[in-house]
Enzyme design. Sequence first.
Site, PDB file in Angstrom:
ATOM      1  N   ASP A 141       0.966  -1.271   0.348  1.00 44.76           N
ATOM      2  CA  ASP A 141      -0.557  -0.027   0.294  1.00 44.76           C
ATOM      3  C   ASP A 141       0.960   1.439  -0.144  1.00 44.76           C
ATOM      4  O   ASP A 141       0.531   2.082   0.535  1.00 44.76           O
ATOM      5  CB  ASP A 141      -1.337  -0.100   1.061  1.00 44.76           C
ATOM      6  CG  ASP A 141      -1.887   1.083   1.533  1.00 44.76           C
ATOM      7  OD1 ASP A 141      -3.137   1.585   2.211  1.00 44.76           O
ATOM      8  OD2 ASP A 141      -2.440   1.588  -0.636  1.00 44.76           O
ATOM      9  N   LYS A 144       3.189   3.522  -5.632  1.00 45.12           N
ATOM     10  CA  LYS A 144       3.023   2.903  -6.758  1.00 45.12           C
ATOM     11  C   LYS A 144       3.774   1.575  -7.994  1.00 45.12           C
ATOM     12  O   LYS A 144       3.496   0.929  -8.531  1.00 45.12           O
ATOM     13  CB  LYS A 144       1.481   3.390  -7.347  1.00 45.12           C
ATOM     14  CG  LYS A 144      -0.021   4.014  -5.866  1.00 45.12           C
ATOM     15  CD  LYS A 144       0.032   2.745  -5.439  1.00 45.12           C
ATOM     16  CE  LYS A 144      -0.978   3.718  -3.894  1.00 45.12           C
ATOM     17  NZ  LYS A 144      -1.181   2.599  -2.684  1.00 45.12           N
ATOM     18  N   ASP A 169      -3.123  -3.312  -2.656  1.00 42.30           N
ATOM     19  CA  ASP A 169      -3.858  -2.000  -2.806  1.00 42.30           C
ATOM     20  C   ASP A 169      -3.833  -1.293  -3.897  1.00 42.30           C
ATOM     21  O   ASP A 169      -2.584  -1.081  -4.839  1.00 42.30           O
ATOM     22  CB  ASP A 169      -4.314  -1.569  -1.506  1.00 42.30           C
ATOM     23  CG  ASP A 169      -5.378  -0.017  -1.146  1.00 42.30           C
ATOM     24  OD1 ASP A 169      -4.978   0.901  -0.554  1.00 42.30           O
ATOM     25  OD2 ASP A 169      -6.227  -1.050  -1.299  1.00 42.30           O
ATOM     26  N   ASN A 170      -4.341  -0.619  -3.957  1.00 43.89           N
ATOM     27  CA  ASN A 170      -5.420   0.199  -5.543  1.00 43.89           C
ATOM     28  C   ASN A 170      -4.157   0.015  -6.826  1.00 43.89           C
ATOM     29  O   ASN A 170      -4.008   1.014  -7.645  1.00 43.89           O
ATOM     30  CB  ASN A 170      -4.394   1.223  -5.065  1.00 43.89           C
ATOM     31  CG  ASN A 170      -4.942   1.917  -3.251  1.00 43.89           C
ATOM     32  OD1 ASN A 170      -3.772   1.853  -2.611  1.00 43.89           O
ATOM     33  ND2 ASN A 170      -4.959   2.526  -3.458  1.00 43.89           N
ATOM     34  N   GLU A 199     -11.294   3.972  -1.224  1.00 41.13           N
ATOM     35  CA  GLU A 199     -11.932   4.258   0.194  1.00 41.13           C
ATOM     36  C   GLU A 199     -13.007   5.852  -0.055  1.00 41.13           C
ATOM     37  O   GLU A 199     -12.683   6.613  -0.922  1.00 41.13           O
ATOM     38  CB  GLU A 199     -10.329   4.478   1.336  1.00 41.13           C
ATOM     39  CG  GLU A 199      -9.740   5.652   0.528  1.00 41.13           C
ATOM     40  CD  GLU A 199      -8.510   4.621  -0.246  1.00 41.13           C
ATOM     41  OE1 GLU A 199      -8.582   3.249  -1.078  1.00 41.13           O
ATOM     42  OE2 GLU A 199      -7.154   5.214  -0.283  1.00 41.13           O
TER      43      GLU A 199
END
Length: 214
Positions: A141, A144, A169-170, A199
């Site tokens: 997380d 990126k 995540d993401n 989120e």
Amino acid sequence: TRSTRPQRLLRAVQKKAIKGDPQSVISTIDYFCRHSEWAMNVGDEKGVILDSVVCEVSPSTALELGTYCGYSTVRIARLLPPGTKLITLEFNPDYAAVARQIIEYSGLQDKICLVEGASGDLIPKMQELFGIKTFDFVFLDHWKDRYLPDIKLLEECQLLRKGSILLADNVICPGTPDYLEYVRNSPRYESKYFKSHLEYTKVEDGLEKSVFLG
Ligand SMILES: O=C(NCCCCc1cc2cnccc2s1)c1cc(-c2ccc(F)cc2)cc(O)c1O
Ligand SMILES: [Mg+2]
């Protein structure tokens, strides 16, 4: 000078959450981010998916890349069996300072080791710093564009074993295209996408769960 968003989030936890109660810390942060100020916690919707993977893996050793305010750190640690350790890395000292206080407020500090620094520098030191042989579970997380280089580094440092679980995540927003391409096409991983939302918003995002096949 004006307080920072993490400091305002910490103040909300200290004011509204029950000390020593991780669930109330989680709920307070989610309420604050929905009704006061958005913040880049994994959040409640993706958090439920994170919870289910952590419970399924029930890791003895876990690594989190990207602590921020400690929201997912608390989410993960509250589900870990006694005697297990969650190592979480944070690059930004101001975020780390807030995270330490939120972790302490939740009462989970004995299960968590927060280390400040860059993943690229710290991953090769995991064995010497913590006596870790391999990680059963890794939650990505952080930057990126570091997801892909960092799992390659984890492989090189022999920190993954057959069956190690990576949860990222993401993968849609902000997006990690090179990481997704790699884990979805490499014969060394079995990957699965969990569709969700960024989120506290209606924007599409999701988590990618990848099993290292050794
Ligand atoms: O950047 C994100 N997270 C990374 C910041 C942590 C930097 C670190 C680097 C580093 C290096 N080594 C060790 C530890 C660490 S911690 C992030 C951003 C969004 C977002 C933001 C705006 C937007 F419009 C839409 C989505 C949503 C998210 O869920 C995120 O996680
Ligand atoms: Mg995130």
